[in-house]
Design a protein around this motif. Structure first.
Motif, mmCIF file in Angstrom:
data_model
loop_
_atom_site.group_PDB
_atom_site.id
_atom_site.type_symbol
_atom_site.label_atom_id
_atom_site.label_comp_id
_atom_site.label_asym_id
_atom_site.label_seq_id
_atom_site.Cartn_x
_atom_site.Cartn_y
_atom_site.Cartn_z
ATOM 1 N N HIS A 42 0.833 -1.205 0.000
ATOM 2 C CA HIS A 42 0.000 0.000 0.000
ATOM 3 C C HIS A 42 0.865 1.252 0.000
ATOM 4 O O HIS A 42 0.556 2.230 -0.697
ATOM 5 N N ARG A 59 -14.177 -3.421 -8.840
ATOM 6 C CA ARG A 59 -13.146 -2.642 -8.146
ATOM 7 C C ARG A 59 -13.665 -1.957 -6.894
ATOM 8 O O ARG A 59 -13.009 -1.963 -5.850
ATOM 9 N N ARG A 60 -14.837 -1.361 -6.979
ATOM 10 C CA ARG A 60 -15.385 -0.596 -5.859
ATOM 11 C C ARG A 60 -16.356 -1.409 -5.014
ATOM 12 O O ARG A 60 -17.059 -0.860 -4.178
ATOM 13 N N ASN A 112 -9.895 -3.468 2.924
ATOM 14 C CA ASN A 112 -9.714 -3.865 1.532
ATOM 15 C C ASN A 112 -9.984 -2.682 0.592
ATOM 16 O O ASN A 112 -9.274 -2.484 -0.404
ATOM 17 N N LEU A 113 -10.995 -1.879 0.915
ATOM 18 C CA LEU A 113 -11.310 -0.702 0.106
ATOM 19 C C LEU A 113 -10.173 0.306 0.162
ATOM 20 O O LEU A 113 -9.884 0.988 -0.836
ATOM 21 N N THR A 118 -7.566 -0.672 -2.352
ATOM 22 C CA THR A 118 -7.993 -0.308 -3.701
ATOM 23 C C THR A 118 -7.838 1.191 -3.931
ATOM 24 O O THR A 118 -7.379 1.628 -4.998
ATOM 25 N N ARG A 155 -4.401 2.284 -4.900
ATOM 26 C CA ARG A 155 -4.009 2.004 -6.288
ATOM 27 C C ARG A 155 -4.712 2.917 -7.279
ATOM 28 O O ARG A 155 -4.243 3.103 -8.401
ATOM 29 N N HIS A 156 -5.852 3.474 -6.871
ATOM 30 C CA HIS A 156 -6.671 4.227 -7.820
ATOM 31 C C HIS A 156 -7.137 5.548 -7.202
ATOM 32 O O HIS A 156 -8.338 5.793 -7.057
ATOM 33 N N GLU A 207 -9.231 -5.975 -11.435
ATOM 34 C CA GLU A 207 -9.723 -5.594 -10.111
ATOM 35 C C GLU A 207 -10.976 -6.367 -9.707
ATOM 36 O O GLU A 207 -11.579 -6.068 -8.683
#
Length: 310
Positions: free
Chosen positions: A85, A128-129, A188-189, A192, A195-196, A257
């Motif tokens: 991360h 992904r979301r 977990n979110l 993500t 990364r985005h 994703e």
């Protein structure tokens, strides 16, 4: 979300969790203005100058090399997920990406076939979301039986797992240990989001959840990260009662994703029996043919024939 700000906040929260005795530094009992290590102490442990680390934490330096990031991660006692991360955040900070609306997610026809091949094993595809892109009959029955099973087919109104966990009372009641499930979703979110940072829809989702759920806002502020690969949860299903399910996440081919989430019960256990009962209770009506008497057109007397019963 700003990659520079997210990087600084992550470093700050991790530094605040370490005490001098955790890293082999003497603690002279002096009163500290902030919890955890001082910036200069962390910089010393990482082998960088105090001014450089301060600029990094304040978002004024975005060119940290992978070697420096690894050294800072070791000084902070980061685990593998946290270290990954950290690198993701540093990469996002360097790119200075502008928030954009990504294209709608979709699944290939082969994935629908794969979901059906799981049979009575609950399965869904998460984007992904956390949007539910597809599920099989049992995936809907176990995880969200109270909502429209056709929901994933509408890209603008798909069920969203983080939103269900924090804002939907039915989903909240589904988990015996809801806080543990909620933390797993947030962590977990967070990975993500690292990364985005340019994903406008993800930023909007986080903002919505933070506004509507004080619990989400508090968990998000911790900056804790962890992949949601496999976890065991006790679930209180409204149809079949209590059951223990391993929620196993796996990536489909070329999934990027996306993740396939399975609900697995121990073979021969009461939980497996409960899943079997759930399958029977939610099975579509099957029209069965059977022998039944049919009146003879000439005599009116019954004669063997076939009729259909619902």
């Amino acid at each position: 979300m700003s990659g520079q700000r997210e990087l600084g906040d992550f470093l700050q929260t991790r530094r605040a969790q370490l005490r001098p005795e955790d890293v082999g530094l003497p603690d002279y009992g002096d009163r500290r203005r902030v919890p955890g290590l001082r910036r200069e102490e962390l910089a010393l442990l990482a082998g960088v100058s105090s001014s450089y680390y301060t600029r990094l934490e304040q978002g004024q330096s975005v060119g940290a090399s992978p070697e420096i990031l690894d050294a800072i991660g070791r000084a902070l006692h980061l685990d593998e997920a946290e270290q990954r991360h950290l690198h993701d955040l540093a990469g996002s900070a360097r790119r200075r990406a502008v928030a954009r609306r990504p294209p709608a997610e979709h699944v290939d026809a082969s994935i629908f076939g794969l979901l059906e091949a799981f049979g009575d094993v609950p399965a869904l595809v998460s984007g992904r979301r956390g949007d539910v892109l597809a599920w099989n009959r049992m995936g809907h029955a176990l995880f969200a039986s109270h909502i429209d099973p056709a929901g994933p087919m509408d890209p603008d109104n798909r069920p969203n797992l983080p939103r269900l966990i924090f804002l939907d009372p039915h989903t909240r009641a589904l988990y015996a240990d809801w806080p543990r499930k909620a933390r797993a979703v947030v962590e977990n979110l967070r990975m993500t989001a690292g990364r985005h940072t340019d994903d406008a829809l993800l930023t909007s989702l986080v903002g919505e959840l933070a506004m509507k759920s004080a619990e989400f806002a508090a968990m998000w502020a911790d900056h804790k990260v962890s992949p949601c690969d496999s976890a065991v949860y006790e679930m209180n299903h409204p149809l079949v009662g209590s059951l223990v399910v391993t929620q196993q996440s796996m990536r489909p081919p070329r999934g990027e994703e996306r993740h396939i989430v399975l609900g697995l019960a121990e073979p021969g256990s009461p939980s497996q029996a409960a899943l079997r009962l759930l399958s029977q209770a939610t099975a579509p009506e099957v029209r069965r043919e059977r022998e039944c008497p049919v009146a003879d057109a000439r005599s009116g007397s019954p004669s063997p024939g076939r009729c259909r019963t619902p």
